[in-house]
Scaffold this motif. Structure first.
Motif, PDB file in Angstrom:
ATOM      1  N   GLU A 192     -22.093   8.756 -14.017  1.00 25.67           N
ATOM      2  CA  GLU A 192     -22.633   8.349 -14.667  1.00 25.67           C
ATOM      3  C   GLU A 192     -22.179   8.111 -16.203  1.00 25.67           C
ATOM      4  OE1 GLU A 192     -27.248   9.163 -17.540  1.00 25.67           O
ATOM      5  OE2 GLU A 192     -27.070   9.901 -15.950  1.00 25.67           O
TER       6      GLU A 192
ATOM      7  N   ARG B 283     -19.534   6.099 -16.685  1.00 26.65           N
ATOM      8  CA  ARG B 283     -19.526   4.568 -16.662  1.00 26.65           C
ATOM      9  C   ARG B 283     -20.190   3.992 -18.008  1.00 26.65           C
ATOM     10  NH1 ARG B 283     -24.215   4.134 -11.723  1.00 26.65           N
ATOM     11  NH2 ARG B 283     -22.386   3.163  -9.963  1.00 26.65           N
ATOM     12  N   THR B 284     -20.502   5.389 -18.365  1.00 24.16           N
ATOM     13  CA  THR B 284     -20.776   5.220 -20.773  1.00 24.16           C
ATOM     14  C   THR B 284     -19.366   5.068 -20.955  1.00 24.16           C
ATOM     15  OG1 THR B 284     -22.602   6.130 -20.001  1.00 24.16           O
ATOM     16  CG2 THR B 284     -22.055   7.076 -22.487  1.00 24.16           C
TER      17      THR B 284
ATOM     18  N   THR C 164     -15.711  13.084 -21.309  1.00 17.44           N
ATOM     19  CA  THR C 164     -14.816  12.688 -19.876  1.00 17.44           C
ATOM     20  C   THR C 164     -14.295  13.162 -19.275  1.00 17.44           C
ATOM     21  OG1 THR C 164     -16.064  11.127 -21.196  1.00 17.44           O
ATOM     22  CG2 THR C 164     -14.765  10.898 -19.000  1.00 17.44           C
TER      23      THR C 164
ATOM     24  N   SER D 100     -17.182   3.917  -6.386  1.00 12.29           N
ATOM     25  CA  SER D 100     -18.806   4.566  -6.965  1.00 12.29           C
ATOM     26  C   SER D 100     -19.865   3.858  -5.866  1.00 12.29           C
ATOM     27  CB  SER D 100     -18.896   3.740  -8.317  1.00 12.29           C
ATOM     28  OG  SER D 100     -18.992   1.966  -8.220  1.00 12.29           O
TER      29      SER D 100
ATOM     30  N   ASN E   3     -18.711   6.951  -3.777  1.00 14.69           N
ATOM     31  CA  ASN E   3     -19.018   8.410  -4.929  1.00 14.69           C
ATOM     32  C   ASN E   3     -17.801   9.235  -4.424  1.00 14.69           C
ATOM     33  OD1 ASN E   3     -20.836   7.642  -5.789  1.00 14.69           O
ATOM     34  ND2 ASN E   3     -22.790   8.396  -4.320  1.00 14.69           N
TER      35      ASN E   3
ATOM     36  N   PRO F 280     -23.446  11.929  -9.382  1.00 18.62           N
ATOM     37  CA  PRO F 280     -23.736  11.350  -9.739  1.00 18.62           C
ATOM     38  C   PRO F 280     -23.681  11.339 -11.322  1.00 18.62           C
ATOM     39  CG  PRO F 280     -25.370  11.389  -7.532  1.00 18.62           C
ATOM     40  CD  PRO F 280     -24.274  12.950  -7.922  1.00 18.62           C
ATOM     41  N   LYS F 281     -24.233  12.398 -11.698  1.00 21.38           N
ATOM     42  CA  LYS F 281     -24.010  13.324 -13.401  1.00 21.38           C
ATOM     43  C   LYS F 281     -22.989  12.011 -14.067  1.00 21.38           C
ATOM     44  CE  LYS F 281     -25.242  16.628 -16.733  1.00 21.38           C
ATOM     45  NZ  LYS F 281     -24.820  18.220 -16.410  1.00 21.38           N
TER      46      LYS F 281
END
Length: 345
Positions: free
Chosen positions: A242, A245-246, A191, A216, A219, A238-239
């Motif tokens: 995601e 968030r993980t 990340t 978020s 963005n 967006p990628k």
């Protein structure tokens, strides 16, 4: 030209002894050094034990700052803090000034002249093969310091800077970037590297991020107090959102987005560099890649995809468009369309 040099005590005074077989050229050079003398009893030339002379004859420098220089550094540090310079800039400038004052440890600060600055550049910076960027930092430190000194022989406006090197930024291909980002099996490590590339972040900007800086809904990422004490925003794809968030669900960071082993403390710069090093090894990339290469690659890939240079300047947080224009010299989009005359032979 064979010679040896060592420190001696001659007639109660610290001197540097220079021994060599008779050589008229070397004798002539030594005679140009202030207070150089020939000792008939010792059968050698000797000269004052100064920093400059130690550098001339490659003798290790063991000098300490004078009380005046220590006080000067303290005052300089205090002044830099009052001007709200960043901690890293304060350290760079005080270290630079310390190096300069150590070189002239036997000379009162008020007696230092512009000619001494030139001597320092030639006999220290150039002899040690130090970079022009380091020399430029020293010049910044000297100029800033002597602005705060009332009695000085230095003419600040006459202190020259080194000629700027025209080095191109190092850029990776998209395939190389992808290999690096996918090499790490650790979610946090992946990340961090992905965020640096996807947003063109500096290392310090990434490590200073806090969860509240991730917007978020809009963005975007808010970069607070980055280089030059400027805030700026960068788009959040967006990628990468995601992936964030993980990561957030798995690690639940408190104060900083990426925290070290101690909860609430920021991830260290050294550890982040190790993360990249491990990724390079797993991706079998032997180039001397640094974290800043990912930022350079981000800017170049944006340019190659048709993004206006003015927008790239804003995204990178550059003061001048000239800084951003350097990426036009490494973009291969136009160059690859040029047909070599060799192909027509």
């Amino acid at each position: 030209m064979d010679w040896t040099a060592k420190t001696i005590i001659h007639k109660g005074t610290a001197r540097i002894a220079v021994c060599f077989e008779k050589n008229t050229e070397l004798i002539a050079r030594i005679k140009t050094i202030a207070d150089a003398r020939w000792s008939a009893s010792l059968q050698l030339w000797h000269l004052p034990d100064t920093v400059e002379n130690r550098l001339r004859f490659h003798i290790p420098i063991k000098v300490t700052l004078s009380e005046e220089a220590v006080l000067a550094l303290q005052r300089f540090d205090f002044w830099l803090h009052s001007k709200r310079y960043s901690n890293s800039t304060i350290k760079t400038y005080t270290d630079g000034l310390k190096s300069f004052l150590l070189f002239f440890s036997d000379k009162p600060i008020a007696e230092i002249t512009n000619q001494d600055v030139i001597r320092y550049n030639n006999e220290f910076i150039l002899k040690k093969h130090l970079s022009s960027s380091y020399q430029n930092q020293i010049v910044n430190a000297i100029k800033l310091y002597f602005k705060t000194v009332l009695e000085t022989k230095i003419e600040i406006e006459k202190i020259h800077r080194p000629k700027r090197e025209k080095k191109l930024p190092n850029v990776l291909s998209k395939d190389e970037v992808k290999a690096i980002l996918e090499a790490s099996g650790n979610l946090k490590h992946k990340t961090m590297l992905c965020l640096i590339y996807s947003c063109g972040l500096r290392c310090g900007e990434l490590l200073a991020l806090q969860p509240v800086h991730i917007d978020s809904k809009r963005n975007i990422i808010l970069l607070k107090n980055s280089k030059g004490k400027k805030d700026r925003i960068v788009p959040l794809s967006p990628k990468i959102l995601e992936l964030l968030r993980t990561y957030f669900k798995a690690y639940k960071p408190m104060n900083y987005l990426f925290e070290g082993q101690i909860a609430g403390s920021p991830y260290s710069d050294k550890s982040l560099q190790s993360v990249l090093k491990q990724a390079l090894q797993k991706a079998n990339i032997s180039k001397p890649v640094t974290l800043h290469w990912l930022r350079h690659s981000y800017a170049t890939h944006l340019l190659e995809s048709g993004t206006d240079l003015r927008y790239i300047q804003e995204l990178l947080g550059h003061n001048s468009s000239k800084t951003t224009e350097i990426y036009t010299h490494v973009s291969t989009k136009s160059i690859q369309q040029i047909k070599s005359p060799f192909d027509d032979l």
